[in-house]
Write a protein that holds these residues in place. Structure first.
Motif, PDB file in Angstrom:
ATOM      1  N   LYS A 136       0.827  -1.210   0.000  1.00 47.19           N
ATOM      2  CA  LYS A 136       0.000   0.000   0.000  1.00 47.19           C
ATOM      3  C   LYS A 136       0.861   1.260   0.000  1.00 47.19           C
ATOM      4  O   LYS A 136       0.426   2.313  -0.465  1.00 47.19           O
ATOM      5  N   HIS A 137       2.068   1.134   0.532  1.00 49.11           N
ATOM      6  CA  HIS A 137       2.989   2.264   0.581  1.00 49.11           C
ATOM      7  C   HIS A 137       3.990   2.214  -0.583  1.00 49.11           C
ATOM      8  O   HIS A 137       5.012   2.905  -0.561  1.00 49.11           O
ATOM      9  N   ASN A 138       3.689   1.376  -1.578  1.00 45.44           N
ATOM     10  CA  ASN A 138       4.578   1.211  -2.739  1.00 45.44           C
ATOM     11  C   ASN A 138       5.993   0.822  -2.325  1.00 45.44           C
ATOM     12  O   ASN A 138       6.982   1.338  -2.852  1.00 45.44           O
ATOM     13  N   TYR A 139       6.060  -0.095  -1.358  1.00 45.75           N
ATOM     14  CA  TYR A 139       7.351  -0.509  -0.813  1.00 45.75           C
ATOM     15  C   TYR A 139       7.434  -2.033  -0.848  1.00 45.75           C
ATOM     16  O   TYR A 139       6.443  -2.728  -0.622  1.00 45.75           O
ATOM     17  N   THR A 140       8.624  -2.540  -1.137  1.00 47.73           N
ATOM     18  CA  THR A 140       8.855  -3.979  -1.098  1.00 47.73           C
ATOM     19  C   THR A 140      10.070  -4.256  -0.224  1.00 47.73           C
ATOM     20  O   THR A 140      11.151  -3.700  -0.473  1.00 47.73           O
ATOM     21  N   PHE A 141       9.901  -5.077   0.780  1.00 39.56           N
ATOM     22  CA  PHE A 141      11.030  -5.449   1.629  1.00 39.56           C
ATOM     23  C   PHE A 141      11.973  -6.359   0.849  1.00 39.56           C
ATOM     24  O   PHE A 141      11.545  -7.151   0.011  1.00 39.56           O
ATOM     25  N   ASP A 142      13.253  -6.250   1.145  1.00 39.74           N
ATOM     26  CA  ASP A 142      14.244  -7.099   0.482  1.00 39.74           C
ATOM     27  C   ASP A 142      14.156  -8.536   0.968  1.00 39.74           C
ATOM     28  O   ASP A 142      14.386  -9.473   0.191  1.00 39.74           O
TER      29      ASP A 142
END
Length: 330
Positions: free
Chosen positions: A195-201
């Motif tokens: 939702k925050h346009n973030y992807t964890f590594d």
């Protein structure tokens, strides 16, 4: 009916592991297999050294140094740790072991508990000092075990805000999260990130032969993480020894089962040279499990795994450091 359930579970695990080849890479000169840590592109050893055990009271400083350095000399390169392990002693001991050129051999991961900019910054700076390094290869937000943890982490003034800043400053290379309570909380963390346009590594979770039967991280979280190309870190292959108390499965079977899953690395605690050597030998001799072998392990663990009695990190607060020390969250 039981045979059908076993077949379906075996088929599901086999399907999860079908992409294993895409993670595998050639072994190094010491014979250690390496896999790719998801979207990071880093090469990590099939087995990783857990940091908690080397800081326990019955393990000496000399022995902990010997364990870490022998692991690195033997081809293992993934080191796990956490800001709160043994009141910081685990990081301090690992920092000592990483002197004399050993830091260059390691892919170093540690974790922090802080949910605010201030607490995350304080803990990361302490970790860097203890580990005697100027950067952490992978920092992970520890114990995402509450359904509101993702909101706190992503909030303005939350820990992710600081970690992204630390990444730009070169103090950390990659960012991930870990937890052991519920796959639903892991999925909520990933959904919140999206939702925050973030992807964890990376994402770390308990993956073992008991998990396959009860509130399974393997069946619920791995497929989602794989779609995002997140590096998958398996932990608690023996549940800190609790799984072995079931007398249903051996330590080597625990390791081999976890290694068969589509993980980048299986992190296991080693409090002696003997336990370390067992982990190293198992990894170097691992060439996958057949469907028959997977089915046999699942059959042996099905009955004892049903209510989570040997996965206390899911069903109790025994493993919840931040439950007992909420001040660590900031």
């Amino acid at each position: 009916m039981m045979e059908r359930r076993e077949f379906l579970k075996s088929a599901a695990i086999t399907a999860l592991a079908s992409t294993l080849a895409s993670h595998a890479e050639a072994a190094d000169t010491a014979g250690m297999p390496y896999r790719t840590l998801g979207r990071t592109g880093a090469r990590v050893s099939l087995v990783g050294l857990g940091g908690h055990h080397i800081g326990r009271s019955y393990v000496s400083q000399d022995e902990s140094t010997r364990i870490v350095r022998t692991a690195l000399d033997s081809g293992l390169n993934f080191l796990d740790n956490c800001w709160d392990y043994n009141d910081g002693l685990s990081e301090e001991r690992m920092g000592i072991a990483l002197k004399d050129g050993y830091r260059e051999k390691a892919f170093l991961m540690t974790k922090l508990d802080g949910r605010t900019v201030q607490s995350a910054q304080q803990q990361l700076e302490q970790s860097l000092k203890r580990l005697q390094t100027d950067h952490i290869d992978l920092i992970q937000m520890h114990e995402v075990i509450r359904m509101d943890d993702p909101e706190r982490i992503f909030a303005a003034g939350g820990s992710l805000e600081y970690l992204e800043k630390a990444k730009k400053e070169g103090k950390v290379r990659f960012i991930g999260f870990t937890g052991h309570k519920s796959p639903e909380i892991h999925l909520h963390m990933i959904e919140t990130a999206t939702k925050h346009n973030y992807t964890f590594d990376t994402v770390q979770m308990p993956l073992n032969a008991m998990d396959a039967h009860f509130d399974s991280f393997g069946s619920k979280v791995i497929p989602v993480a794989k779609k995002l190309n997140m590096g998958i870190l398996g932990m608690k292959p023996m549940g800190d020894g609790v799984i072995l108390k079931s007398n249903a499965i051996t330590p080597v079977e625990c390791l081999r089962y976890a290694m068969h899953l589509p993980v980048s690395v299986v992190i296991t605690g080693c409090d002696s040279m003997q336990v370390l050597q067992q982990a190293l030998d198992t990894a170097k001799n691992f060439h996958g499990l057949s469907e028959t072998e997977v089915s046999a392990i699942l059959k042996k663990t099905e009955t004892v795994a049903q209510n989570g009695q040997f996965e206390l990190y899911k069903t109790s607060h025994n493993f919840d450091g931040t439950y007992h020390n909420p001040q660590w969250l900031g």
